[in-house]
Each structure stands twice: as C-alpha cells, then as structure tokens.
Design a protein around this motif. Sequence first.
Motif, PDB file in Angstrom:
ATOM      1  N   PHE A  98      71.464   3.637   0.509  1.00 20.18           N
ATOM      2  CA  PHE A  98      70.915   3.084  -0.729  1.00 20.18           C
ATOM      3  C   PHE A  98      71.265   1.600  -0.870  1.00 20.18           C
ATOM      4  O   PHE A  98      70.469   0.814  -1.395  1.00 20.18           O
ATOM      5  CB  PHE A  98      71.439   3.863  -1.932  1.00 20.18           C
ATOM      6  N   THR A  99      72.443   1.218  -0.378  1.00 25.67           N
ATOM      7  CA  THR A  99      72.830  -0.198  -0.416  1.00 25.67           C
ATOM      8  C   THR A  99      71.936  -1.024   0.502  1.00 25.67           C
ATOM      9  O   THR A  99      71.477  -2.114   0.144  1.00 25.67           O
ATOM     10  CB  THR A  99      74.303  -0.358  -0.003  1.00 25.67           C
ATOM     11  N   GLN A 100      71.698  -0.501   1.715  1.00 25.15           N
ATOM     12  CA  GLN A 100      70.806  -1.197   2.645  1.00 25.15           C
ATOM     13  C   GLN A 100      69.412  -1.338   2.045  1.00 25.15           C
ATOM     14  O   GLN A 100      68.786  -2.405   2.124  1.00 25.15           O
ATOM     15  CB  GLN A 100      70.728  -0.439   3.968  1.00 25.15           C
ATOM     16  N   MET A 101      68.918  -0.281   1.435  1.00 28.10           N
ATOM     17  CA  MET A 101      67.606  -0.309   0.786  1.00 28.10           C
ATOM     18  C   MET A 101      67.552  -1.393  -0.281  1.00 28.10           C
ATOM     19  O   MET A 101      66.583  -2.161  -0.359  1.00 28.10           O
ATOM     20  CB  MET A 101      67.322   1.058   0.156  1.00 28.10           C
ATOM     21  N   PHE A 102      68.590  -1.475  -1.100  1.00 28.90           N
ATOM     22  CA  PHE A 102      68.622  -2.458  -2.181  1.00 28.90           C
ATOM     23  C   PHE A 102      68.562  -3.878  -1.640  1.00 28.90           C
ATOM     24  O   PHE A 102      67.782  -4.710  -2.120  1.00 28.90           O
ATOM     25  CB  PHE A 102      69.888  -2.261  -3.017  1.00 28.90           C
ATOM     26  N   PHE A 103      69.351  -4.180  -0.616  1.00 25.86           N
ATOM     27  CA  PHE A 103      69.399  -5.549  -0.094  1.00 25.86           C
ATOM     28  C   PHE A 103      68.130  -5.908   0.676  1.00 25.86           C
ATOM     29  O   PHE A 103      67.643  -7.046   0.560  1.00 25.86           O
ATOM     30  CB  PHE A 103      70.633  -5.737   0.785  1.00 25.86           C
ATOM     31  N   ILE A 104      67.565  -4.976   1.445  1.00 24.23           N
ATOM     32  CA  ILE A 104      66.345  -5.286   2.197  1.00 24.23           C
ATOM     33  C   ILE A 104      65.178  -5.524   1.258  1.00 24.23           C
ATOM     34  O   ILE A 104      64.486  -6.551   1.330  1.00 24.23           O
ATOM     35  CB  ILE A 104      66.022  -4.156   3.194  1.00 24.23           C
ATOM     36  N   HIS A 105      64.945  -4.589   0.344  1.00 20.34           N
ATOM     37  CA  HIS A 105      63.813  -4.738  -0.575  1.00 20.34           C
ATOM     38  C   HIS A 105      64.072  -5.841  -1.604  1.00 20.34           C
ATOM     39  O   HIS A 105      63.137  -6.558  -1.989  1.00 20.34           O
ATOM     40  CB  HIS A 105      63.532  -3.410  -1.271  1.00 20.34           C
ATOM     41  N   GLY A 106      65.325  -5.980  -2.035  1.00 20.64           N
ATOM     42  CA  GLY A 106      65.652  -7.040  -2.991  1.00 20.64           C
ATOM     43  C   GLY A 106      65.428  -8.423  -2.396  1.00 20.64           C
ATOM     44  O   GLY A 106      64.873  -9.316  -3.052  1.00 20.64           O
ATOM     45  N   ALA A 107      65.834  -8.603  -1.132  1.00 17.88           N
ATOM     46  CA  ALA A 107      65.621  -9.891  -0.465  1.00 17.88           C
ATOM     47  C   ALA A 107      64.135 -10.184  -0.294  1.00 17.88           C
ATOM     48  O   ALA A 107      63.709 -11.338  -0.387  1.00 17.88           O
ATOM     49  CB  ALA A 107      66.322  -9.900   0.892  1.00 17.88           C
ATOM     50  N   SER A 108      63.322  -9.143  -0.068  1.00 17.72           N
ATOM     51  CA  SER A 108      61.878  -9.346   0.065  1.00 17.72           C
ATOM     52  C   SER A 108      61.270  -9.814  -1.256  1.00 17.72           C
ATOM     53  O   SER A 108      60.397 -10.695  -1.270  1.00 17.72           O
ATOM     54  CB  SER A 108      61.202  -8.045   0.510  1.00 17.72           C
ATOM     55  N   VAL A 109      61.725  -9.237  -2.370  1.00 19.20           N
ATOM     56  CA  VAL A 109      61.233  -9.659  -3.686  1.00 19.20           C
ATOM     57  C   VAL A 109      61.666 -11.096  -3.975  1.00 19.20           C
ATOM     58  O   VAL A 109      60.872 -11.910  -4.484  1.00 19.20           O
ATOM     59  CB  VAL A 109      61.747  -8.704  -4.781  1.00 19.20           C
ATOM     60  N   ILE A 110      62.911 -11.425  -3.650  1.00 21.42           N
ATOM     61  CA  ILE A 110      63.409 -12.792  -3.867  1.00 21.42           C
ATOM     62  C   ILE A 110      62.625 -13.782  -3.018  1.00 21.42           C
ATOM     63  O   ILE A 110      62.250 -14.867  -3.486  1.00 21.42           O
ATOM     64  CB  ILE A 110      64.912 -12.858  -3.543  1.00 21.42           C
ATOM     65  N   ARG A 111      62.347 -13.423  -1.768  1.00 23.87           N
ATOM     66  CA  ARG A 111      61.562 -14.294  -0.886  1.00 23.87           C
ATOM     67  C   ARG A 111      60.185 -14.569  -1.491  1.00 23.87           C
ATOM     68  O   ARG A 111      59.712 -15.713  -1.497  1.00 23.87           O
ATOM     69  CB  ARG A 111      61.410 -13.631   0.483  1.00 23.87           C
ATOM     70  N   SER A 112      59.548 -13.528  -2.011  1.00 21.54           N
ATOM     71  CA  SER A 112      58.220 -13.696  -2.607  1.00 21.54           C
ATOM     72  C   SER A 112      58.278 -14.601  -3.837  1.00 21.54           C
ATOM     73  O   SER A 112      57.425 -15.473  -4.023  1.00 21.54           O
ATOM     74  CB  SER A 112      57.645 -12.327  -2.988  1.00 21.54           C
ATOM     75  N   ALA A 113      59.307 -14.417  -4.679  1.00 22.40           N
ATOM     76  CA  ALA A 113      59.456 -15.261  -5.866  1.00 22.40           C
ATOM     77  C   ALA A 113      59.711 -16.716  -5.480  1.00 22.40           C
ATOM     78  O   ALA A 113      59.208 -17.638  -6.140  1.00 22.40           O
ATOM     79  CB  ALA A 113      60.594 -14.731  -6.736  1.00 22.40           C
ATOM     80  N   LEU A 114      60.470 -16.938  -4.414  1.00 24.95           N
ATOM     81  CA  LEU A 114      60.731 -18.307  -3.963  1.00 24.95           C
ATOM     82  C   LEU A 114      59.470 -18.960  -3.403  1.00 24.95           C
ATOM     83  O   LEU A 114      59.279 -20.175  -3.561  1.00 24.95           O
ATOM     84  CB  LEU A 114      61.838 -18.304  -2.901  1.00 24.95           C
TER      85      LEU A 114
END
Length: 323
Positions: A98-114
């Motif tokens: 679940f931690t890996q899921m959070f960081f992988i998908h969270g980083a993808s959302v942050i990348r899109s926002a940037l």
Amino acid sequence: MLIFNHSSFMTFTLMGIPGLELQHLWLSLPFSSMFLAILIGNGVILFLVATDPTLHTPMYLLLSLLMAADLVSTLSLMPKLLCLFWFNDRNIAASACFTQMFFIHGASVIRSALLVAMAFDRYVAVCEPLRYNTILSHSLVRCLGLVALAKGVILILPMPLLLQRLTFCHMVIPHTYCDHMAVVKMACDHTRPNRIYGLSVVLLVVGLDLLLISFSYALILKAVVHLNSQDATCKALNTCSAHFFVILVTYVPALFSSLIHRIGHNIPPHAHILLANLYLLLPSMLNPIIYGIKMMEIRDKVTKCLCKGIASAVGPGNKSVSK
C-alpha cells in the motif's frame, strides 16, 4: 478458499510479467539500464539547478520539482522490481504494498500537476514576457509546488485506506508492482467504491490537467499567430517545445496503457504489464534528455561539467608525462 482480512498481517505475491517469468533475468537488463539512466539524468539536472544560482528561475525550479517527482516514482518502483527479476523475491507485505502504491500513484499525480504549472509558466513567458518575473515570483513557484504535493497526497491517500477495509481471496498479484486496480481485483468484497474512486481520480487528474494545459497552449497559439516577425514566432514556439514534448511523453503512453487495459481484452497480459511499467519509466528517463537537448542553459552546464571532469582526470597524467 482462503480469506484474508487483516491487512497488517497479509503478504502479497507479485507475479512479475505473466508469461515471461523465464525471461525475467533478461528483462532486467533493459529495466536496470533505464533505472541507471533515470538516476543519472534526473540527478544531474537536480544537482545543476541546486548548485547554480543562475538557474534559480521559475522554469528551472519547476523543472527540478518535476525531476524530484520522477525520482520518487522510479525509486518506489525499481528496487522491488529488480529484486523480483534478479532474486525471484516476489513477496511484499500488505503495508509495503500500500505504501508503494501511494508513492507511485501520488508521484504521477504530482507530475501531472507540475506539468500544468509549467504550462502556465510557458504561457506567461510567451504572452506576458515583460511581467514574467513579477507574475512568477519565487513565492508563487513555492505555492505551485505545494499545491501539486497536496493534490497528490489528498487524491491518492484514500486508495490504500479504502483497500484496508477489503477482504482478499487472492494474494498473487499479476503485476510487477502494487498497482491500484491490480490489488482491487484480488478482493472478494464489493469493490465498486474502489473502482469508482480510482476511475474518478484518473478522469480528474488526466482530464482536468490536460484541459488546463490545452487551454494554456490555445492562448499561446493565439498570441503566436499575431506576432509580426517570423523569428519571433520561431522563438516563441521554441520556448514551448521542450515542455510540449514532455507532455507527449507523459500522457500518450499513460492514455494508451489505460485504453488497452479497458478495451484490449485480446492483448496478452504481459503486454499490459510491460506498458504499465513503461508509462511510468519512459517519462522519467526521457524528460532529462528532452530538456538537456532543448534548453541551452542545461546543455551548456552539462558540457562544462563534463569538460571539467575530463580535464581533472587527464591533467595529472599529462603532468607526469611532461616530467
């Protein structure tokens, strides 16, 4: 049928790439090469921006945040993937999953926002060049970075939290990492809320962010059309070229993978998994290359660093020979 409902004691098993288990060791060669290229490319740009005051401009500060998000995504994915390929280490605790899921998908959302923030940066650079430093102050860049971070955390945190309430009947995940939908399919509970939330996040992130980026570029094209000089038009388009290529590299594989996942029922499972890995890794690998080629400042800094490194390595040898 075994039923698991205590997530703190569960252990999932990552299958890897279904149908290509015997080729995992060979597949590790291109994946490890991509991993090394991502670490070097993103690390070099982060180092240059951090150490060179002339690069402390809004564009490069946003670029450094994008590189940091790419590194987080890659470092969340690759260590476990390479352990799976090299040592056949398939087990992963539910909490780690679940931690890996959070960081992988969270980083993808942050990348899109940037990328949205960088589209705004390009709009100001082309349409309001005289007010660029006034509009895009360092405080605004910090705010944009914090908004991107908050967006990633707020949108992705409910995913693992919703998964923890489920009962799992299957523990073997046919994937190389803990993708949200891959884990949801392992549950024997009613997973409609998880599926709806996951689809809502995809539509909100990809749909809204692409809409905002398209709106920024529509305004840029409108301004470019009214330029009198051909040189000014070329310069304006060149200002946006690196960001435009990064958008293509980021969104096209992601949309293609999502489309194949939903309608490509006749496509082999290993193709789905390979695409899911590539859409995470390709942007992280290509972004530094694109900006290194298109941005003169980055290219010059890298060239100077390489020349200094070669000179320092060759210098002592030349002195000893001359003696």
